[in-house]
Structure formats: C-alpha cells, structure tokens
Design a protein around this motif. Structure first.
Motif, short mmCIF file in Angstrom:
data_model
loop_
_atom_site.label_atom_id
_atom_site.label_comp_id
_atom_site.label_asym_id
_atom_site.label_seq_id
_atom_site.Cartn_x
_atom_site.Cartn_y
_atom_site.Cartn_z
N GLU A 65 22.72 37.79 22.95
CA GLU A 65 22.42 38.03 21.54
C GLU A 65 21.99 36.74 20.86
OE1 GLU A 65 26.09 39.52 20.11
OE2 GLU A 65 25.84 41.53 20.92
N ILE A 66 20.86 36.79 20.15
CA ILE A 66 20.32 35.62 19.46
C ILE A 66 21.14 35.38 18.20
CG2 ILE A 66 18.29 34.64 18.31
CD1 ILE A 66 16.57 36.29 20.22
N ILE A 67 21.64 34.17 18.06
CA ILE A 67 22.49 33.81 16.92
C ILE A 67 21.70 33.06 15.86
CG2 ILE A 67 24.52 32.48 16.23
CD1 ILE A 67 25.62 32.98 19.04
N ARG A 68 20.80 32.20 16.29
CA ARG A 68 20.07 31.38 15.34
C ARG A 68 18.77 30.90 15.98
NH1 ARG A 68 22.43 25.94 12.28
NH2 ARG A 68 20.66 25.60 10.90
N ALA A 69 17.73 30.71 15.15
CA ALA A 69 16.45 30.20 15.62
C ALA A 69 15.89 29.25 14.57
CB ALA A 69 15.47 31.34 15.89
N ASN A 70 15.20 28.19 15.03
CA ASN A 70 14.63 27.26 14.07
C ASN A 70 13.22 27.71 13.67
OD1 ASN A 70 13.16 26.62 16.32
ND2 ASN A 70 13.45 24.42 16.16
N SER A 71 12.59 26.94 12.78
CA SER A 71 11.29 27.33 12.22
C SER A 71 10.20 27.35 13.30
CB SER A 71 10.89 26.38 11.09
OG SER A 71 10.88 25.04 11.57
N SER A 72 10.27 26.44 14.27
CA SER A 72 9.26 26.41 15.33
C SER A 72 9.32 27.68 16.17
CB SER A 72 9.46 25.18 16.22
OG SER A 72 9.32 23.99 15.48
N ALA A 73 10.53 28.19 16.45
CA ALA A 73 10.67 29.43 17.23
C ALA A 73 10.13 30.62 16.43
CB ALA A 73 12.13 29.64 17.60
N ILE A 74 10.38 30.64 15.12
CA ILE A 74 9.89 31.73 14.27
C ILE A 74 8.36 31.73 14.23
CG2 ILE A 74 9.82 32.55 11.88
CD1 ILE A 74 12.70 31.50 11.60
N ASN A 75 7.73 30.56 14.11
CA ASN A 75 6.26 30.47 14.08
C ASN A 75 5.65 30.87 15.40
OD1 ASN A 75 6.39 29.54 11.45
ND2 ASN A 75 6.44 27.39 12.07
N LEU A 76 6.28 30.50 16.53
CA LEU A 76 5.72 30.80 17.83
C LEU A 76 5.76 32.29 18.14
CD1 LEU A 76 4.51 29.75 20.46
CD2 LEU A 76 6.81 29.34 21.31
N THR A 77 6.86 32.97 17.79
CA THR A 77 7.00 34.40 18.11
C THR A 77 6.46 35.31 17.02
OG1 THR A 77 9.22 34.44 17.15
CG2 THR A 77 9.05 33.91 19.49
N SER A 78 6.21 34.76 15.81
CA SER A 78 5.71 35.52 14.64
C SER A 78 6.77 36.45 14.07
CB SER A 78 4.45 36.31 15.00
OG SER A 78 3.43 35.45 15.44
N PHE A 79 7.97 36.48 14.64
CA PHE A 79 9.06 37.26 14.07
C PHE A 79 9.71 36.46 12.93
CE2 PHE A 79 8.98 39.07 18.40
CZ PHE A 79 8.87 40.42 18.08
N SER A 80 10.28 37.17 11.97
CA SER A 80 11.05 36.50 10.93
C SER A 80 12.43 36.17 11.50
CB SER A 80 11.20 37.39 9.69
OG SER A 80 11.97 38.55 10.02
N ASN A 81 13.17 35.35 10.79
CA ASN A 81 14.49 34.95 11.25
C ASN A 81 15.42 36.17 11.36
OD1 ASN A 81 16.47 32.92 11.97
ND2 ASN A 81 17.40 33.35 9.98
#
Length: 884
Positions: free
Chosen positions: A101-117
């Motif tokens: 289960e994903i707990i947290r993601a930084n801004s670079s991960a959000i930009n790369l996958t195009s998903f919101s946090n």
C-alpha cells in the motif's frame, strides 16, 4: 528543583544562625576550650560542604534538562529538513508498507505518473508497477534492488520504462522506500542503437546470419545450414520444435514460448535474446532471433525467423557493465570527495552581465558580493560520492544531491573567489586552491583542498570537483609547528653546540650557540659539508671515513671524540658526544652531536705540565737550601694536586651532563621522528598523545638541564648547599617520570613503594642525583619485561634505608669489591641489555653524594635474581612532614 535548592539554602542559613547563637551564648556564659571550638568549626564545615553539594547538584540536573531539550529541538529540525528534502527531490520517491500500500509520494513521483497524490495513496504498487510481486517479495526480505528496470503505469494508461531502487527504511518497521527515474527515451534510443549495430554487423558478416521457418500445424522447423552450424541442431530431415527448445537454457525457454504465443495472437514482429545450453564446458553462446508471422493463401500460419550469433556482443556488453561497476566502485570508495556541478546557468548570467563571452579578468574581479553569490547559487550539484556525504554530514546520496551552494558559505575574501571563477571560466587547466567552507545546514566549518576541472557535454558546462577535508591536517601542522618552535627555543638555550648531519655529512641543523662559536649565520652554515668546511684536513679525512663507515654499518655507533674545529675566531677544541639517528628500519640516516668547548681546560693542563717540570728541576737545585723553601715547594705541590682534582671534576661534570641528558634526548628525538614519518597513518588520538609526550619530554629535559647546571656549580664550589624538607615519595615519582619512555621501550615496570608521609631534611638535588643514577643503572642492566622498585625503611642501627631493587642481570663481584674499596675510580662502563652506552660515572657520583651527607651505600646480588642497592642516610635527616 529550584524550590528544593531554596529550602536547602534556607535550612543551612537557619542552622548557621542557630549554631552561631549557641556558640555566642556558650562563649559568653561558659569559657570555651579547644574541643568546643573544634566541634563548632566541624558543624560549620559540614554545612559549607552541604551548601556546595546542593549547588553542584542543581547545576548538573539543570544542565541535563537543557541538553535533553536541545536534543528534542534538534530532532524536530532534522525531521523538517528530511521532509523538505523528500518533497523537493528531483527523483521520484514512493513510500509503501509490507502489503504494497502506497503511503506517501513526492512531487516528482506525482508528475511522472500523472496521478494526483490522493489517487496514488488509494493505489498499491500492484496497480502501479510491473513485476510488483517480485518487488514486494524482495523488499519484504530486506533485499535492496539497485538499478532494476521495470514499467510504471501512468494515468493516461501508457507505460513508462523506469529504473528503480528499493530498500527498507532503517528503524521503521514494515516501511520501504522506492526511488525511480524515467529511462523510456534512453532505453528506446539504446535499443535502436543496438538494433542498428546488429543489423550493420549482420549485413557485413552474412556468414553469421541464419534463417528458420516454423510451421506450427506440422510442429516442424526448417532451418538453413548456417543456423544448423550456429545452434548445433541435429542434421536430419525433420527438426521438431522440441528439438529447438531443448537447445535453449531453461530460464530463457519460457520467455521464447510466451513471445511466440503473443505473436500468433497479435501478429507483431518481435526480437528475443536467449542463451544456448553450455555443453561439455564450452563457452556460452547467445542468440538473437527476429520472428514475424505470415499466413499464406491456404491460411497456414508460418513464422519466419532470422537467427544471429550475438555472443561477442553480449561479452562486450558484460565487459562494459563490469567496467562501469568498477568505475562506480572506485568513485564511491575514493578517499576524496568527488562532485559534478552544472554551471551552465551561471555562464548565462555572466553573458547577460557583460557584452562579450570573452570576459576580462578585471571585469570578474570587480564583481560585488551579491553578483558572486548569484553565480555560486546557480551551481547545481549533479552527482556526489560517499566521501562527500561524510564531509557534508549526510547519510544518503539523495540528500547530497538535494544540496545547493546556497547551503554553503565560503569564508574567503571576495577577491579570491572572483579569481577562482575567472580561472574556471577562462582557462582549461586544473584549478587548485584551499577554501574555508561553512555548511549552513549543519553549522560546521571545514578547510578543503580543492581541485577543479571544466568539461563540456550536450551543450552544457560542467565542473568536476575533487575535495579533501584538511581541517585536522592544518590544525595538527599548527600544533606541530608550535611544538617545534618550543624545541628549537630549548636547543638555542643550551650552552653547548648542537649539530645534526644527514647521511652525506651535510649540516641540516645547528643551534644558536654553535653558530656563535663558528662565527657564521645559521642560514650560511646549514647545507654545508661539515667535514670539508669546519674541520682540519687531517681530522676531516679520518673522521669522514669513520662517518661513512658508521652510516653503512648494520649496528651503527659513533663514539665520543675530541677534535678542534675551524671558526672565524680560531680553532677551539671540542669534546663531542654523538648519537646516530635511525629510520624505521633501523638504518642510519644521520647523526646528532652535542659539543662542549674544552679549550681552556686543555690550555690549563698544558701550562700545569710545564710548571710541574720546572718545579722538578728547581727541586734538585734547591733541595739542600733552607726549610722555608722546602715548605714552599710542598705547598706548591699541594696546590698542583688540588688544581688537578678541580680539572678532573670539570671533566667528570661535562661527562655527567652528557650521560644524564642522552637518555631523555634519545626518547624525544625518537618520538618526533615517529610523528614525522607516521603522521598520515595515525589517528587523531594517537597524534595528540605523541605530541603531548614530546612536550612532556622537552619539559623534563629542560628541568634536568637546570638541575645538572646547579649540580655543576656545586662541584665547582659556587653553589651553597640548601637542605629543605622534602617528601621522599614525590622525589621518587619525579625521578621515575624521567625514565618513563625508556621503561616503556623495554616493558619494565617502575614501582614506587615509599610511604607518602616520610620526609627528609636534605638538599633535594643530592637525593635526586642519587636516585636518578641508581635507577638509570638498574634500567640499563634489567632485561625486557622486568621491574624496578624503590622502597624505604627505618633501619635498626640508627639509619634511614632506601632500597632500589631490580630483576636485572646482577653486578659482577669484582665491581662490588672495587665499589667497596678505593678502586671505585677504575670502574669501567659496561653495555646494557640493549647495548646501552655509559661513562662509568654513575656509581662514582652516587658514592660521593652519599658520603657528603655522612651516609654509606652497599650493593648485593639477590638469590632470586637481580640487584639490591641499599642507601643508608643518618636518622637525623628524617623529620616530621607536618612540622616546618
């Protein structure tokens, strides 16, 4: 705590007042005696101690609480800093648990996958990554995945190839970190290049290209001769698909089968690499196969394939990967910091500042602080190795890459920084400099030795910076310079010549007294050949030959010599005490010589001999004259005898000085030589210990020289004997301290068993000289791992007895007999257990000193081994330590 302290203080003040009131009332109404006064004073002393303990306890508790709050504040700051580094990292980072289960993601991960946090947190790594089962399994076993390629699903449904690194977060149960970067374009470009190279080689080496035709309905494969030779297929008319698959390694076979199944469904051409089985220990063979599906007019499916031997390509690829791994390992393990900086933006800023790309040195040196700071702030850290992590106080390479030069402050003049910037932009040579750098995040300052080279790549300007923290080295050099200055001042204060020669006989050091005697400045003497410039031709040839022989000997030893030297003021006669300087291998590397000017003594001896001859002639001529002349002759003879004794005393005095100074001087020189040669291999604690030992040794030599000079004045009758009350235990400690380094080299235990409450009323230099010479003799003749003890007792015959007991080799009976009789002056020095040299003066001096205080001394060999020396001092010298 504050209230308790106040109550304690109030209680003490009230109690003091009560005691004072009772004492006053007591003294008024009842006469006070000594016991009453003592009791009141004891109460007051008890309350003073209680007051002191309460105040100290309050300070320590308060300091502990303050330190705890400082640690808590620092922890909060560190968490805030780590959070900022996580959110602003240029690499995509995801935190997840054991269930994926994903707990947290930084801004670079959000930009790369195009998903919101919020969308990412609702997903698991099963939904996001291919091979997530393998990823979860490996990380759940705390297995760190470094440089693994996989695919990540984006919001629009596309897949991007990424390079991932996963590891368990330390001290966090069930929490993992996944870092990934987009390598889709890089991978596609690499594949195109590889395919292009393969096709190019295929066209140029057609003999290595084979073909095959697979008919699924008939379960047979038709292959060319090149393919049969390449794959080692059986030469028969019909080759089944099973024959083909049996040639392939098991780990690659399933992949090929799946690709063929997908080919029949999707009708897409595919390229697959696989490895043939290794038979009979032969070299491995790698095959690349290109397959395409065709359906003929009868509807029959035919799979066409091209087969290529890529063994050499794979081997070169493995070599390239191994080479890259070795390079990365070397960079990471390098003992210096390696950093790559992108300075393209700073170069653009300079272009905007000035009209031309050719910047003049004057323009750059005229930049103000804000302009220079703007240039430095735009230096981007691209890559950094592990050594930089240590220098910057970080634990992860991601943290170092997150730094910018805004986090550092250069504690250097603006002119120096501008000069460095000019050399970086306008020259292609390596820029070398030292910089004092302050890390604003950790609030630490370091002195770095910097090497900078400029490079160009993909239209950008980069700097490769090699840095080494030399803060401790600079500090140690400053301390060593201070120690050397103290040592040189001490050598300049010695009233004798001190000269050091290298292995070739050239002067590398001379003290101030030596330069004064020669009559030349020190700078002019250093670098000259001693034998050619400062000795007579006859002495120079003989001594130079002896010097060369000693330097090339396996057991180098340079004896004491008497010879004149050439100076501006004449040719003084010098008595030389020589010590050979050895390197770490025991080879001679030079000499240290101590010279005493005995010109006056030689002249007096010569004149005395002449007078003696004249007196003998006069005796024969006037022997029959009156009694008064005979009495005058006898008086003159007595004066002659006294003069001889004075000259002998002077010779013994100078020999004694060299005898007592040699051992501590040797220890000091050995310690300084060890520091100079092993400096880079020693730890900070070892450096500090050795420098402190050198300082203490220098101080002990200086104290010893002072004592010897005072003793020489005593021998010449210019010193008044001054008895004083001394604690024998303290004197023994000071004497044993002189031999601390020598005893450590032989691993000999020095024991002081003298009681602390025993005092003597005696001249301190007398008892110090007696103990020093006796312990020096015991140390000389005691083998390694032995012991030397000093004891004392009240003898029944009215004497106070001091015993020096060792576990040495014993004293020959002939020396004991000479020591007991009048032949003590004929005792010759012997070599110690480690070939230590001596002058035979120790026992003579000890006996003279003991007799001057009306005492006596005996030597006996112990049955269990070793020697016991007993010094008997008159009982009237023993006093009460508490009385003045």
């Amino acid at each position: 705590i504050e209230k308790s302290v106040r109550k304690g203080l109030l209680f003490i003040l009230i109690f003091w007042g009560l005691v004072a009131f009772i004492a006053l009332a007591h003294f008024i109404f009842v006469p006070a005696n000594e016991i009453d006064v003592f009791i009141y004073l004891a109460f007051l002393l008890f309350m003073v101690v209680a007051l002191f303990l309460i105040i100290e306890l309050h300070k320590k508790i308060k300091a502990g609480i303050n330190k705890t709050f400082e640690i808590l504040d620092e922890s909060v700051k560190n968490k805030e800093l780590l959070s900022k580094l996580f959110n602003h990292s240029p690499d995509a980072i995801i935190l997840y648990n054991n269930d994926g289960e994903i707990i947290r993601a930084n801004s670079s991960a959000i930009n790369l996958t195009s998903f919101s946090n919020e969308e990412l947190i609702k997903r698991t790594i099963f939904d996001l990554f291919e091979d997530c089962d393998d990823l979860l399994r490996e990380t759940s076993e705390y297995f760190s995945i470094n440089g693994k390629e996989t695919f990540v699903l984006t919001k629009n449904g596309s897949k991007k190839r990424v390079l991932i690194k996963a590891h368990k977060i330390a001290n966090e149960e069930g929490l993992f970190q996944l870092v990934f970067i987009d390598i889709t374009e890089r991978y596609e470009m690499r594949e195109r290049i590889i395919e292009y190279n393969n096709l190019k080689r295929m066209a140029s080496e057609i003999a290595h290209f084979g073909g095959c035709k697979f008919i699924p309905e008939e379960n047979r494969i038709i292959v060319t001769d090149q393919t049969i030779e390449m794959l080692g297929l059986p030469e028969k008319e019909k080759i089944t698909f099973s024959d083909w698959l049996n040639l392939i390694e098991d780990e690659d076979r399933r992949g090929l089968e799946l690709r063929l199944e997908m080919l029949e469904k999707n009708h897409d051409r595919f390229i697959v690499d696989y490895q043939l089985k290794n038979k009979n220990g032969k070299n491995r063979i790698f095959i690349r196969q290109i397959c395409e599906l065709e359906i003929n007019e009868e509807g029959q499916r035919i799979i066409w394939g091209a087969v290529l031997d890529i063994t050499e390509i794979q081997r070169q690829k493995e070599l390239l990967i191994n080479s890259e791994k070795k390079y990365r390992t070397i960079v990471e393990l390098a003992p210096i910091g390696l950093t790559t900086l992108d300075i393209t933006d700073s170069y653009k800023i300079l272009k905007n500042m000035f009209s031309s790309e050719v910047f003049s040195k004057e323009q750059l040196l005229n930049l103000n602080y804000s302009e220079v700071r703007e240039l430095l702030d735009n230096f981007i850290i691209v890559e950094s190795n592990n050594q930089n992590m240590t220098q910057f106080g970080s634990f992860h390479s991601e943290e170092v890459r997150a730094y910018t030069l805004k986090d550092f402050e250069l504690d250097e003049p603006i002119e120096k920084i501008a000069e460095i910037i000019y050399n970086i932009f306008m020259t292609d040579s390596i820029v070398k400099t030292n910089l004092k750098v302050k890390n604003l995040l950790t609030n630490t300052t370091s002195i770095l030795d910097i090497r900078i080279r400029k490079s160009f790549s993909d239209g950008k300007i980069f700097l490769v910076v090699a840095s080494q923290d030399i803060t401790e080295l600079i500090t140690a050099k400053n301390k060593l310079a201070s120690t050397n200055k103290l040592l040189y001042n001490f050598l300049d204060a010695i009233p004798f010549i001190v000269v050091t020669l290298n292995k070739e006989g050239y002067v590398i050091f001379i003290n101030k007294k030596g330069a004064e005697i020669i009559g030349e400045p020190i700078d002019e003497i250093i670098g000259k050949n001693w034998f050619e410039n400062y000795l007579e031709t006859k002495d120079a040839q003989y001594l130079n030959k002896m010097f060369v022989k000693v330097m090339n000997s396996e057991n180098p030893y340079f004896p004491e010599k008497v010879n004149p030297i050439k100076t501006k003021k004449g040719k003084p006669i010098i008595y030389w005490y020589n010590e050979v300087i050895l390197d770490e291998n025991g080879k001679a590397m030079g000499t240290l010589s101590l010279g005493v000017d005995i010109t006056d003594e030689k002249r007096k001896k010569k004149e005395l001999n002449k007078s003696h001859k004249e007196l003998i002639l006069l005796k024969h001529e006037l022997e029959k004259q009156n009694r008064k002349l005979r009495i005058a002759r006898n008086q003159l003879a007595e004066s002659e005898r006294q003069l001889k004794n004075e000259l002998l005393d002077k010779d013994k005095m100078f020999s004694l000085i060299a005898h007592d100074m040699r051992s501590p001087f040797t220890g000091l020189l050995s310690g300084l030589q060890f520091i100079a040669e092993m400096y880079d291999e020693m730890s900070d604690e070892e450096k500090k210990t050795l420098i402190q030992n050198a300082f203490h040794a220098s101080r002990r030599i200086y104290n010893l020289l002072e004592e010897l000079l005072e003793w020489s004045r005593l021998r010449l009758g210019k010193f008044k004997i001054s008895p004083e009350v001394i604690k024998l235990n303290n004197v023994v400690d000071s004497v044993l301290e002189l031999f601390e380094n020598d005893s450590k080299r032989k691993n000999i235990e020095l024991i002081n068993e003298v009681a602390e409450n025993e005092c003597l009323f005696i001249d301190k230099q007398f008892i110090h000289g007696i103990l020093r010479n006796l312990i020096s003799n015991s140390l000389k003749f005691t083998p390694d791992n032995g012991s030397i003890a000093v004891k004392s007792t009240n003898h029944k015959d009215g004497f106070y007895e001091i015993d020096i007991i060792d576990t040495g080799v014993g004293v020959p009976e002939e020396i004991i007999k000479k020591f007991s009789g009048e032949e003590i002056k004929n005792i010759e020095s012997s070599e110690g257990t480690r070939r230590e040299k001596g002058f035979g003066l120790g026992l003579m001096l000890v006996k003279e000193l003991v007799e001057k205080i009306n005492g006596h001394i005996y030597i006996e060999n112990r049955k269990e081994g070793g020697t016991k020396v007993m010094v008997f001092i008159p009982r009237d010298k023993v006093v009460d330590c508490n009385k003045n």
